[in-house]
Design a protein around this motif. Structure first.
Motif, PDB file in Angstrom:
ATOM      1  N   SER A  33       4.393  30.595  20.822  1.00 24.94           N
ATOM      2  CA  SER A  33       5.043  31.645  21.598  1.00 24.94           C
ATOM      3  C   SER A  33       6.257  31.131  22.373  1.00 24.94           C
ATOM      4  N   VAL A  34       6.313  29.829  22.605  1.00 24.13           N
ATOM      5  CA  VAL A  34       7.432  29.253  23.345  1.00 24.13           C
ATOM      6  C   VAL A  34       8.276  28.437  22.371  1.00 24.13           C
ATOM      7  N   PRO A  35       9.614  28.681  22.346  1.00 26.01           N
ATOM      8  CA  PRO A  35      10.449  27.899  21.430  1.00 26.01           C
ATOM      9  C   PRO A  35      10.414  26.414  21.795  1.00 26.01           C
ATOM     10  N   PRO A  36      10.542  25.532  20.799  1.00 27.04           N
ATOM     11  CA  PRO A  36      10.546  24.104  21.105  1.00 27.04           C
ATOM     12  C   PRO A  36      11.793  23.729  21.902  1.00 27.04           C
ATOM     13  N   VAL A  37      11.688  22.638  22.620  1.00 33.95           N
ATOM     14  CA  VAL A  37      12.850  22.124  23.344  1.00 33.95           C
ATOM     15  C   VAL A  37      13.502  21.045  22.485  1.00 33.95           C
ATOM     16  N   GLU A  84      16.496  21.379  26.804  1.00 29.78           N
ATOM     17  CA  GLU A  84      17.184  22.589  26.391  1.00 29.78           C
ATOM     18  C   GLU A  84      16.444  23.264  25.239  1.00 29.78           C
ATOM     19  N   ASP A  85      16.470  24.570  25.218  1.00 27.60           N
ATOM     20  CA  ASP A  85      15.848  25.371  24.161  1.00 27.60           C
ATOM     21  C   ASP A  85      16.435  24.930  22.815  1.00 27.60           C
ATOM     22  N   ALA A  86      15.578  24.520  21.880  1.00 30.49           N
ATOM     23  CA  ALA A  86      16.039  23.996  20.590  1.00 30.49           C
ATOM     24  C   ALA A  86      16.749  25.055  19.761  1.00 30.49           C
ATOM     25  N   ALA A 131      18.548  27.584  20.883  1.00 27.14           N
ATOM     26  CA  ALA A 131      19.890  27.726  21.461  1.00 27.14           C
ATOM     27  C   ALA A 131      20.756  26.505  21.117  1.00 27.14           C
ATOM     28  N   ALA A 132      20.148  25.319  21.120  1.00 28.44           N
ATOM     29  CA  ALA A 132      20.887  24.099  20.786  1.00 28.44           C
ATOM     30  C   ALA A 132      21.365  24.138  19.334  1.00 28.44           C
ATOM     31  N   ILE A 133      20.522  24.578  18.427  1.00 23.61           N
ATOM     32  CA  ILE A 133      20.901  24.692  17.019  1.00 23.61           C
ATOM     33  C   ILE A 133      22.035  25.707  16.873  1.00 23.61           C
ATOM     34  N   GLY A 134      21.938  26.823  17.582  1.00 26.23           N
ATOM     35  CA  GLY A 134      23.005  27.810  17.569  1.00 26.23           C
ATOM     36  C   GLY A 134      24.314  27.249  18.051  1.00 26.23           C
ATOM     37  N   ALA A 135      24.270  26.440  19.112  1.00 20.58           N
ATOM     38  CA  ALA A 135      25.483  25.817  19.652  1.00 20.58           C
ATOM     39  C   ALA A 135      26.063  24.810  18.662  1.00 20.58           C
ATOM     40  N   LEU A 136      25.195  24.044  17.987  1.00 17.04           N
ATOM     41  CA  LEU A 136      25.659  23.071  17.014  1.00 17.04           C
ATOM     42  C   LEU A 136      26.303  23.725  15.798  1.00 17.04           C
ATOM     43  N   LEU A 137      25.781  24.849  15.379  1.00 12.98           N
ATOM     44  CA  LEU A 137      26.312  25.555  14.211  1.00 12.98           C
ATOM     45  C   LEU A 137      27.497  26.434  14.538  1.00 12.98           C
ATOM     46  N   GLY A 138      27.633  26.794  15.798  1.00 12.56           N
ATOM     47  CA  GLY A 138      28.698  27.717  16.221  1.00 12.56           C
ATOM     48  C   GLY A 138      30.042  27.157  16.332  1.00 12.56           C
TER      49      GLY A 138
END
Length: 109
Positions: free
Chosen positions: A8-12, A98-100, A102-109
């Motif tokens: 239920s909680v996204p990985p960090v 940091e929320d993983a 969101a981090a993946i989104g930032a890396l791909l963005g």
């Protein structure tokens, strides 16, 4: 039904990050850097200097960009990682908590 419950909680980021990555130096050739990526089965590696300072990242995308900028494979073999286009330096840092997603989104963005 699924045997495992959904988380239920996204990985960090700290749960997914590599703690001791393989690295390359800025003076190796782009072709040597590509060999290192292939040998380690990585899509990118941090570039560090002799003092251990982080300078950027050398990646598959950097290889393609560097190859596109050269006219022959021989010139690409002479291109060093630190040369224009062969190393990404416009980077940002993520904290381990940091929320993983969101981090993946930032890396791909």
């Amino acid at each position: 039904m699924f045997s495992k419950s959904l988380r239920s909680v996204p990985p960090v980021a700290g749960e997914l990050m590599v703690r001791r990555p393989h690295t390359v130096t800025p003076s190796i050739s782009a072709s040597e850097g590509l060999r290192a990526l292939l040998k380690q089965n990585h899509s990118g590696m941090p570039v560090i200097d002799a003092s251990g300072n982080y300078l950027g990242v050398f990646s598959e995308k950097c290889c393609l960009k560097a190859l596109r900028q050269t006219s022959t494979l021989e010139k690409w073999n002479d291109l060093q990682v630190r040369d224009s286009g062969a190393m990404a330096t416009n980077l940002f840092c993520l904290s381990p908590d940091e929320d993983a997603v969101a981090a993946i989104g930032a890396l791909l963005g």
